[in-house]
Design a protein around this motif. Structure first.
Motif, PDB file in Angstrom:
ATOM      1  N   PHE A  37      -4.982 -19.977  -5.638  1.00 48.46           N
ATOM      2  CA  PHE A  37      -5.699 -21.104  -6.239  1.00 48.46           C
ATOM      3  C   PHE A  37      -4.719 -22.160  -6.740  1.00 48.46           C
ATOM      4  O   PHE A  37      -3.635 -21.843  -7.221  1.00 48.46           O
ATOM      5  N   ASP A  38      -5.127 -23.404  -6.609  1.00 43.63           N
ATOM      6  CA  ASP A  38      -4.294 -24.507  -7.079  1.00 43.63           C
ATOM      7  C   ASP A  38      -4.560 -24.805  -8.542  1.00 43.63           C
ATOM      8  O   ASP A  38      -3.713 -25.370  -9.231  1.00 43.63           O
ATOM      9  N   ALA A  39      -5.759 -24.465  -8.976  1.00 46.45           N
ATOM     10  CA  ALA A  39      -6.127 -24.763 -10.359  1.00 46.45           C
ATOM     11  C   ALA A  39      -7.100 -23.711 -10.858  1.00 46.45           C
ATOM     12  O   ALA A  39      -7.927 -23.199 -10.101  1.00 46.45           O
ATOM     13  N   LEU A  40      -6.979 -23.390 -12.130  1.00 46.62           N
ATOM     14  CA  LEU A  40      -7.861 -22.407 -12.747  1.00 46.62           C
ATOM     15  C   LEU A  40      -8.595 -23.056 -13.917  1.00 46.62           C
ATOM     16  O   LEU A  40      -8.033 -23.873 -14.639  1.00 46.62           O
ATOM     17  N   ILE A  41      -9.847 -22.655 -14.076  1.00 50.99           N
ATOM     18  CA  ILE A  41     -10.603 -23.074 -15.252  1.00 50.99           C
ATOM     19  C   ILE A  41     -11.206 -21.820 -15.872  1.00 50.99           C
ATOM     20  O   ILE A  41     -11.802 -21.001 -15.167  1.00 50.99           O
ATOM     21  N   ASP A  42     -11.007 -21.650 -17.176  1.00 45.24           N
ATOM     22  CA  ASP A  42     -11.646 -20.554 -17.898  1.00 45.24           C
ATOM     23  C   ASP A  42     -12.660 -21.151 -18.863  1.00 45.24           C
ATOM     24  O   ASP A  42     -12.335 -22.063 -19.617  1.00 45.24           O
ATOM     25  N   VAL A  43     -13.866 -20.635 -18.830  1.00 43.08           N
ATOM     26  CA  VAL A  43     -14.894 -21.077 -19.768  1.00 43.08           C
ATOM     27  C   VAL A  43     -15.074 -19.970 -20.804  1.00 43.08           C
ATOM     28  O   VAL A  43     -15.524 -18.878 -20.470  1.00 43.08           O
ATOM     29  N   GLY A  97     -11.366 -34.063  -4.352  1.00 44.95           N
ATOM     30  CA  GLY A  97     -10.722 -32.771  -4.583  1.00 44.95           C
ATOM     31  C   GLY A  97      -9.763 -32.376  -3.473  1.00 44.95           C
ATOM     32  O   GLY A  97      -8.955 -31.464  -3.644  1.00 44.95           O
ATOM     33  N   HIS A  98      -9.853 -33.076  -2.333  1.00 42.40           N
ATOM     34  CA  HIS A  98      -8.971 -32.795  -1.207  1.00 42.40           C
ATOM     35  C   HIS A  98      -8.940 -31.325  -0.832  1.00 42.40           C
ATOM     36  O   HIS A  98      -7.895 -30.804  -0.423  1.00 42.40           O
ATOM     37  N   GLY A  99     -10.047 -30.650  -1.006  1.00 43.23           N
ATOM     38  CA  GLY A  99     -10.086 -29.245  -0.618  1.00 43.23           C
ATOM     39  C   GLY A  99      -9.232 -28.337  -1.482  1.00 43.23           C
ATOM     40  O   GLY A  99      -8.998 -27.180  -1.145  1.00 43.23           O
ATOM     41  N   LYS A 100      -8.766 -28.847  -2.600  1.00 43.47           N
ATOM     42  CA  LYS A 100      -7.974 -28.027  -3.511  1.00 43.47           C
ATOM     43  C   LYS A 100      -8.754 -26.791  -3.933  1.00 43.47           C
ATOM     44  O   LYS A 100      -9.932 -26.875  -4.250  1.00 43.47           O
ATOM     45  N   ARG A 101      -8.095 -25.663  -3.940  1.00 36.94           N
ATOM     46  CA  ARG A 101      -8.790 -24.416  -4.284  1.00 36.94           C
ATOM     47  C   ARG A 101      -8.799 -24.251  -5.796  1.00 36.94           C
ATOM     48  O   ARG A 101      -7.747 -24.222  -6.442  1.00 36.94           O
ATOM     49  N   ALA A 161     -17.527 -28.851  -6.519  1.00 32.68           N
ATOM     50  CA  ALA A 161     -17.787 -28.660  -5.089  1.00 32.68           C
ATOM     51  C   ALA A 161     -18.259 -29.981  -4.479  1.00 32.68           C
ATOM     52  O   ALA A 161     -17.859 -30.352  -3.375  1.00 32.68           O
ATOM     53  N   PHE A 162     -19.097 -30.697  -5.208  1.00 30.05           N
ATOM     54  CA  PHE A 162     -19.625 -31.988  -4.748  1.00 30.05           C
ATOM     55  C   PHE A 162     -18.497 -32.993  -4.585  1.00 30.05           C
ATOM     56  O   PHE A 162     -18.577 -33.921  -3.794  1.00 30.05           O
ATOM     57  N   ALA A 163     -17.439 -32.806  -5.367  1.00 29.15           N
ATOM     58  CA  ALA A 163     -16.319 -33.738  -5.334  1.00 29.15           C
ATOM     59  C   ALA A 163     -15.217 -33.265  -4.375  1.00 29.15           C
ATOM     60  O   ALA A 163     -14.103 -33.774  -4.422  1.00 29.15           O
ATOM     61  N   GLY A 164     -15.544 -32.296  -3.556  1.00 30.65           N
ATOM     62  CA  GLY A 164     -14.595 -31.939  -2.512  1.00 30.65           C
ATOM     63  C   GLY A 164     -13.574 -30.884  -2.873  1.00 30.65           C
ATOM     64  O   GLY A 164     -12.554 -30.742  -2.187  1.00 30.65           O
ATOM     65  N   PHE A 165     -13.827 -30.133  -3.940  1.00 37.45           N
ATOM     66  CA  PHE A 165     -12.953 -28.999  -4.239  1.00 37.45           C
ATOM     67  C   PHE A 165     -13.513 -27.757  -3.558  1.00 37.45           C
ATOM     68  O   PHE A 165     -14.710 -27.646  -3.301  1.00 37.45           O
ATOM     69  N   ASP A 166     -12.618 -26.829  -3.275  1.00 39.76           N
ATOM     70  CA  ASP A 166     -13.021 -25.538  -2.729  1.00 39.76           C
ATOM     71  C   ASP A 166     -13.149 -24.592  -3.927  1.00 39.76           C
ATOM     72  O   ASP A 166     -12.158 -24.130  -4.472  1.00 39.76           O
ATOM     73  N   VAL A 167     -14.393 -24.348  -4.329  1.00 41.02           N
ATOM     74  CA  VAL A 167     -14.653 -23.695  -5.609  1.00 41.02           C
ATOM     75  C   VAL A 167     -14.992 -22.215  -5.469  1.00 41.02           C
ATOM     76  O   VAL A 167     -15.774 -21.835  -4.603  1.00 41.02           O
TER      77      VAL A 167
END
Length: 580
Positions: A346-352, A119-123, A156-162
């Motif tokens: 944020f670099d990426a958004l997810i809506d559930v 995830g390179h710390g991507k937010r 988060a486990f994959a290195g994203f800043d969640v």
RNA sequence: GCACCCGUAGCUCAGCCGGAUAGAGCGCUGCCCUCCGAAGGCAGAGGCCGGAGGUUCGAAUCCUCCCGGGUGCGCCA
């Protein structure tokens, strides 16, 4: 460690070398070269498509690429055999030592095995649940909550800043309805007879809220006109509902980083600011929206409204953001909310969302695309319906009008762990059966039990070996001689363990946490097969009283399995059981 | 009418950033066990991956069209 990534690196490097030597022409693109587990293990441990993919651009026959590549790969000590097969596949078999090395790697990493920095710390912001604050959470929310929370853990486990976020719909008319309903319960607490007419919430869950309001406000609102109490009661009621929701989520093991209020967007200039941003991009206009395409548009009369030109960003039609009376449509604050997420960096958004919001996806994506100039991605995950069953038959809890089966009911009956696992036994966009009898069943029919049982069995074996004097500390097991692990079934189990980091990559890539549940089920299955062998043949048991060296190797191997089971369950938010 | 999701074994579903002979569980058939390494084990049968085209060395996977099922479709959020 990720063996597949390692070998992929090796293949790519070998290709570069072949290029330098002139075997391959210059200027080739290696990005489509893959290294994957073959469908059939008879073909080997890994297969690469390099020769087939490069044949055309290199203007060579696949075979003429595969042969020198095979020779080159064979010089690596990890590669045991490299055979050209089929239309040009290169099948690799790795030395057993390479596979065995997965075991100490897993033991050393412990529950961090598989953790990565991809995830390179991507937010990244994940919005989920976001239920209206008008009542307790129900079944559908439960699935969405588990999905979102597990996805957050995974990323988060994959290195994203969640950031985990809940959007409180406290700005619309439905919270006024809530306030009026609570007001009725308030009057009731004062001894009045009340009637719940259409348009109010008659659920029992508001009785204590009405009583609490009485304790707080006394009789100040009794007989008062609505204008005098509506604002206060609304605030009090939504607060009470959010307290309830927070508690329910906590019981399921879900904790949000942020609860974001829709109301906070009003009268603060935020909606105006978001629309101004769109305006500057020339995406706001006055116009008559297309008539609804539903079957019954008789009552449609064209009216001029303020529109967001979402069709410029992939939507089917432009969407109104103001009602004809000039007030905002529900879309306007949603735009502002997503604009705020973008502004927060944020670099990426997810809506559930629930599947019933499917028609809403395109306009939301259009808004995010427009507001971020395409810089911020939005992935919308739709959660299909849950069917509640008991022994295969539709299940209805006793309920009064207005109250559905609540999340709390489910968690109380099934437990948070079993609920969480079970909610991931289907892909998010497939309907799911939640059968209370099955979820609590203590047999292999129940995937939750099956996975937990595998972990408990390993703990039991390790415990037994330890009591017999074997040093079963993971630090010690890391150094044992793994040459004792040569049995094909053992290597197969280790191979499965080695797939864990790769599985995680896939799950992250697709934003699909259910893959973890399925993988854990498979891994548990393979473990059970090996464990069961020991029942019929004692020499195949992990713990061999007469052979400490072999025992250590095998215990190390099953500890590695336990480590992956724990790591996987941790992402699912579930505690592994040490005994059943 | 339009959009989105789904269509894979008798049933419930995985697999889908294209990869070799398509997997699992249940059910079914046969054999074994009933030993706390317990809350069964082993093996087997069973598929034109909804249909038709297309792209490709290669398609369950990507594209187009069609069929079937679900969901949604102005001033409710």
């Amino acid at each position: 460690m990720n063996l597949f990534a390692d070998i992929h690196t090796l293949v790519t490097r070998s290709l570069w070398e072949l290029q330098e030597e002139g075997v391959l022409p210059d200027g080739l693109d290696f990005t489509s070269v893959t290294v994957e587990p073959p469908r059939d293990t008879l073909h080997g441990d890994m297969a690469t498509n390099a020769a087939m993919v490069l044949a055309k651009p290199a203007k060579m026959k696949p075979h003429d690429i595969a042969v020198p590549l095979a020779a080159r790969l064979l010089t690596d000590e990890r590669v045991d055999t490299a055979d050209v097969a089929g239309p040009g596949f290169l099948n690799l078999r790795l030395t057993t030592a390479v596979w065995a090395a997965v075991v100490p790697a897993a033991l050393q990493a412990g529950v961090d095995f598989g953790r990565s920095r991809m995830g390179h710390g991507k937010r990244i912001n994940i919005e989920y649940v976001s239920a209206n604050p008008t009542g307790p959470l129900h079944v559908g929310h439960t699935r969405g909550a588990v999905f979102g929370d597990t996805l957050a853990n995974l990323l988060a486990f994959a290195g994203f800043d969640v950031t985990r976020e809940y959007y409180i719909n406290d700005g619309g008319a439905q919270v006024d309805v809530l306030a009026r309903s609570v007001y009725l319960r308030y009057l009731e607490a004062h001894g009045q007879d009340v009637a719940f007419e259409d348009g109010t919430y008659p659920g029992d869950y508001l009785i204590p809220v009405g009583q609490a309001l009485k304790e707080k406000a006394g009789d100040a609102y009794v007989g008062a006109p609505e204008a005098d109490w509506l604002t206060d009661v609304r605030e009090f009621s939504t607060g009470a509902m959010m307290d309830l929701i927070r508690e329910d989520l906590k019981a399921l093991g879900v904790e949000m980083d942020l609860f974001y209020s829709e109301k906070s967007l009003y009268n603060t200039g935020q909606i105006e600011a978001a629309l101004e941003a769109l305006e500057q991009k020339g995406l706001i206009c006055e116009g008559v929206p297309e008539p609804p395409k539903s079957r019954t548009p008789e009552y449609w009369e064209p009216r001029k409204q303020t529109l967001f030109r979402s069709s410029e960003h992939g939507d089917d039609v432009d969407r109104p953001i103001r009602k004809s009376d000039g007030s905002w449509t529900y879309f306007a604050p949603d735009i502002a909310y997503h604009y705020d997420k973008i502004e927060r960096g944020f670099d990426a958004l997810i809506d559930v969302f629930g599947t019933d919001h499917g028609g809403y996806v395109k306009r939301m994506k259009a808004a995010v695309s427009a507001l971020s100039d395409g810089q911020v991605s939005l992935d919308v995950k739709l959660i299909q319906l849950v069917r509640l069953l008991k022994n295969g038959k539709p299940f209805k809890m006793s309920k009064r009008a207005g109250i559905f089966v609540t999340m709390r009911d489910i968690v109380d009956q099934a437990g948070a762990d079993a609920t969480r696992f079970h909610m991931l036994t289907r892909k998010n966009d497939a309907p799911l059966d939640f059968d209370f009898a099955l979820v609590l069943d203590q047999s292999k029919e129940n995937p939750v039990f099956y996975v937990q049982y595998a972990h408990a069995r390993i703990c039991s074996v390790v415990r037994k070996a330890s009591e017999a004097g074997l040093d079963v500390n993971d630090r010690n097991l890391q150094n044992c001689d793994l040459a004792h692990l040569s049995d094909m079934a053992e290597i197969a189990l280790i191979r499965k363990v080695a797939e864990w980091p790769r599985l995680l990559e896939l799950a992250v890539h697709h934003n699909e946490p259910h893959r973890i549940a399925f993988y854990l089920y498979d891994l548990a299955g393979e473990y059970h097969v090996l464990h069961n062998r020991g029942k019929s043949r004692e020499t195949l048991r992990f713990w061999q009283p007469e052979d400490a060296a072999a025992s250590s190797a095998r215990i190390a191997m099953i500890r590695a399995v336990a480590v992956v089971l724990s790591a996987g369950l941790a992402i699912l938010g579930i505690n592994p059981m040490e005994e059943m």
